[in-house]
Design a protein around this motif. Structure first.
Motif, PDB file in Angstrom:
ATOM      1  N   PHE B  24       0.830  -1.214   0.000  1.00  0.00           N
ATOM      2  CA  PHE B  24       0.000   0.000   0.000  1.00  0.00           C
ATOM      3  C   PHE B  24       0.862   1.260   0.000  1.00  0.00           C
ATOM      4  CE2 PHE B  24      -3.282  -2.912   1.582  1.00  0.00           C
ATOM      5  CZ  PHE B  24      -4.194  -2.677   0.583  1.00  0.00           C
ATOM      6  N   VAL B  27       1.669   1.793  -3.531  1.00  0.00           N
ATOM      7  CA  VAL B  27       0.540   2.365  -4.276  1.00  0.00           C
ATOM      8  C   VAL B  27       0.482   3.865  -4.006  1.00  0.00           C
ATOM      9  CG1 VAL B  27      -1.951   2.337  -4.625  1.00  0.00           C
ATOM     10  CG2 VAL B  27      -0.751   0.202  -4.157  1.00  0.00           C
ATOM     11  N   GLY B 235     -16.030  -2.055  -4.957  1.00  0.00           N
ATOM     12  CA  GLY B 235     -14.853  -2.164  -5.819  1.00  0.00           C
ATOM     13  C   GLY B 235     -14.952  -3.282  -6.840  1.00  0.00           C
ATOM     14  N   GLY B 252     -14.147   0.069  -9.870  1.00  0.00           N
ATOM     15  CA  GLY B 252     -13.231  -1.050 -10.069  1.00  0.00           C
ATOM     16  C   GLY B 252     -12.884  -1.194 -11.541  1.00  0.00           C
ATOM     17  N   LEU B 255     -10.512   1.645 -12.592  1.00  0.00           N
ATOM     18  CA  LEU B 255      -9.141   1.353 -12.159  1.00  0.00           C
ATOM     19  C   LEU B 255      -8.498   0.358 -13.130  1.00  0.00           C
ATOM     20  CD1 LEU B 255      -8.152   0.542  -8.486  1.00  0.00           C
ATOM     21  CD2 LEU B 255      -7.104  -0.634 -10.373  1.00  0.00           C
ATOM     22  N   ALA B 268      -4.198   5.022 -11.933  1.00  0.00           N
ATOM     23  CA  ALA B 268      -4.812   3.830 -11.340  1.00  0.00           C
ATOM     24  C   ALA B 268      -4.539   3.791  -9.844  1.00  0.00           C
ATOM     25  CB  ALA B 268      -4.274   2.565 -12.018  1.00  0.00           C
ATOM     26  N   SER B 269      -3.310   4.151  -9.434  1.00  0.00           N
ATOM     27  CA  SER B 269      -2.967   4.140  -8.013  1.00  0.00           C
ATOM     28  C   SER B 269      -3.760   5.201  -7.247  1.00  0.00           C
ATOM     29  CB  SER B 269      -1.472   4.397  -7.823  1.00  0.00           C
ATOM     30  OG  SER B 269      -0.731   3.454  -8.548  1.00  0.00           O
ATOM     31  N   ALA B 272      -7.157   3.974  -6.678  1.00  0.00           N
ATOM     32  CA  ALA B 272      -7.175   2.974  -5.607  1.00  0.00           C
ATOM     33  C   ALA B 272      -7.107   3.636  -4.233  1.00  0.00           C
ATOM     34  CB  ALA B 272      -6.021   1.993  -5.778  1.00  0.00           C
ATOM     35  N   LEU B 275     -10.366   5.257  -3.424  1.00  0.00           N
ATOM     36  CA  LEU B 275     -11.344   4.205  -3.110  1.00  0.00           C
ATOM     37  C   LEU B 275     -11.147   3.693  -1.688  1.00  0.00           C
ATOM     38  CD1 LEU B 275     -13.579   2.252  -3.932  1.00  0.00           C
ATOM     39  CD2 LEU B 275     -11.864   0.793  -4.985  1.00  0.00           C
ATOM     40  N   LEU B 276      -9.881   3.494  -1.316  1.00  0.00           N
ATOM     41  CA  LEU B 276      -9.577   3.049   0.051  1.00  0.00           C
ATOM     42  C   LEU B 276     -10.048   4.076   1.069  1.00  0.00           C
ATOM     43  CD1 LEU B 276      -6.016   1.501   0.349  1.00  0.00           C
ATOM     44  CD2 LEU B 276      -8.194   0.522   1.031  1.00  0.00           C
TER      45      LEU B 276
END
Lengths: 264, 296
Positions: B24, B27, B235, B252, B255, B268-269, B272, B275-276
């Motif tokens: 993570f 990311v 996701g 999802g 991404l 994309a990162s 993510a 989204l997290l």
């Protein structure tokens, strides 16, 4: 007030389980359809299964998937069992919250996030993606499920059995082998099977972590599904469902055979 | 701690650190990098050989461009909102279907119950992809459902369900139903039937007893089920990709496309990470609930 199963409940059960199982039943049924058109029943045929045997790319990816599932489920079982012991037996150690958090989060975390983060890790470390990177991804996911299953068994474990063995002079290692392991073995087997089927079925994490030459079966199926509905996909799906069902029944039979011994 | 104990904890802890937690950080780092047509397709790439000066130069090249893109482009915003909306609707539908099912399971004769529980979890053991494929076969315009309805004379023109949001909802409800039924069943099964009898004796109608007794007592199960369905559904990639139309936006899928098709890894990162951040509240609630449940 009446208890028990009333007609209303029976109807709910029939509808609910119908919803769960009719699609799978239809999928299996139409894998034996002689017609290439999915909606038209053209008579019974095993033609599509024969076609699968000639599809070398598909067989190769099935072999990759099986190997990945075998290796990752064994690793996940070892690591997951250790993690379950740490959670249940070690009391409050520092970092326990973080440890438990990292074990429970992958159970619900969207797979695209897990897949992307693993891929960035492998690229960042300069590791070529392939068989072992998929194994690493699947082991990580599988170990969390193994932990939950084994942890549940350990939590209800009667520790006086272990104490009795120690009192009778068994070393900790001998106690573990003779008492603890046989009692948690069914949970470990269940966890291992869960990790095995999760690995066999996973598409998203495998897509991120695989490299050239390590295309898994779900990746191959996905590519075919995107092209449309074909009886070949029905046939391979039926085989996969049958394979997993066979393993589960086998495991249930083993557990049943073991039981009289264990309780006797 | 004894050395053996230390090892039993350290091995899985190190594994999780290496393959779940540390990635993570990567990311997050790549979400503030710049996209590049190269291998790897982002810069800067840090290396131990840089020295302090090099490290400083590279740090100054980090950028929030990817986040600016995610927050300024309506496509991403729509994808986040639409994911949350579809996941919320699907989660509620799963509860509406799962609750009566779990409730009926607890009313079944005791000797059936184990079999019913196994039947409810068994779909979880069959491939996700295959179960979604089964619905493509059923819902397509020339699929089994339309074929059946047309030949029964119930409809005169095929229904277009495939490649719509309705198909995505059906897919999510179908795939995640076992995750809802299991915690609900566990919560409902524990309830003492004497409570309902007492309520009836005191003059409560069955509906009132259900609302005032069954539901509140089942709340932990309901809550667990809602989280177990909602978080992964937000996701979800496979379901919107295979059952949704080209206009079905879900994050999802954004991404995935950003990564595999546009090869824009920083974007994309960033998708993510955002989204997290959105899922952090339900994720923490899920963690706390798991810890409580496992400790019990």
């Amino acid at each position: 007030m009446k208890r028990g199963l009333q007609p209303f409940h029976l109807a709910v059960l029939a509808l609910g389980f119908g919803f769960l199982y009719v699609p799978i039943a239809l999928l299996v049924l139409y894998s034996f359809n002689a017609s290439r058109l999915v909606t038209v029943w053209g008579g019974f045929s095993t033609h599509w299964y024969e076609a699968l045997l000639g599809n070398e790319a598909l067989l190769a990816s099935a072999f990759v998937s099986l190997r990945v599932a075998l290796v990752s489920s064994v690793l996940a079982t070892i690591l997951g069992t250790m993690a379950a012991f740490a959670l249940v037996r070690f009391g409050r150690f520092s970092g326990r919250t973080l440890f438990a958090g990292a074990l429970y989060a992958p159970l619900v975390m969207p797979e695209v996030i897990i897949g992307l983060s693993l891929l960035l890790l492998f690229v960042g470390l300069g590791i070529d993606r392939g068989f072992w990177t998929i194994v690493a991804g699947h082991t990580t996911l599988g170990l969390c499920f193994v932990t939950v299953v084994v942890q549940a068994r350990l939590a209800t474990f009667d520790r006086s059995l272990e104490e009795a063995a120690m009192d009778l002079g068994a070393t900790p290692l001998a106690t573990f082998r003779a008492v603890t392991l046989p009692l948690i073995a069914p949970a470990m087997l269940a966890g291992c099977l869960l990790a095995f089927t999760l690995s066999l079925d996973d598409f998203v994490i495998a897509s991120f972590t695989s490299g050239p030459g390590s295309t898994t079966l779900p990746m191959r199926i996905y590519a075919q599904v995107r092209l449309g509905v074909t009886p070949e996909v029905n046939a391979i799906s039926t085989l996969l469902i049958g394979f997993v069902g066979f393993i589960l029944l086998g495991a249930a039979a083993i557990n049943r055979l073991r039981k009289p011994q264990g309780s006797g | 701690m004894r050395p053996l104990r230390r090892l039993v904890l350290a091995i899985p802890a190190l594994w999780l650190f290496a393959f779940f937690l540390a990635p993570f950080a990567l990311v997050a780092k790549i979400s503030v990098s710049r996209p590049l047509v190269a291998q790897p397709p982002y810069e800067p790439v840090f290396s131990l050989a840089d020295g302090w000066q090099g490290l400083w130069d590279k740090l100054s090249r980090l950028t929030l461009d990817a986040y600016a893109l995610v927050f300024s482009d309506d496509l991403y915003l729509d994808a986040y909102l639409s994911s949350l909306r579809l996941a919320a609707i699907a989660t509620l539908l799963t509860l509406l279907i799962g609750f009566p099912l779990a409730h009926a399971m607890t009313r079944a004769p005791r000797q059936w119950r184990t079999a019913l529980v196994l039947l409810a979890i068994a779909p979880f053991w069959t491939s996700f992809l295959i179960r979604i494929y089964a619905w493509i076969m059923i819902l397509k315009d020339e699929g089994l459902l339309n074929h059946a309805l047309l030949s029964l004379g119930l409809i005169h023109a095929p229904l277009s369900i495939f490649a719509t949001e309705a198909a995505v909802l059906i897919g999510i409800v179908y795939s995640y139903l076992p995750f809802m039924v299991l915690p609900l069943y566990t919560a409902l099964e524990k309830q003492d039937p004497a409570l309902l009898e007492a309520a009836a004796d005191l003059g409560a109608t069955p509906l009132r007893a259900f609302w005032r007794i069954t539901c509140p007592l089942a709340w932990p199960g309901i809550f667990a089920g809602l989280l177990l369905v909602f978080i992964p559904a937000v996701g979800e990639f496979v379901i919107p990709d295979l059952l949704g139309g080209s206009d079905t936006l879900m994050i999802g899928r954004s991404l995935w496309n950003e990564f595999f098709e546009n090869r824009d890894w920083p974007a994309a990162s960033a998708v993510a990470i955002v989204l997290l951040a959105i899922l952090i509240v339900p994720l923490v609630l899920h963690e706390r609930q798991q810890v409580k449940e496992r400790a019990a």
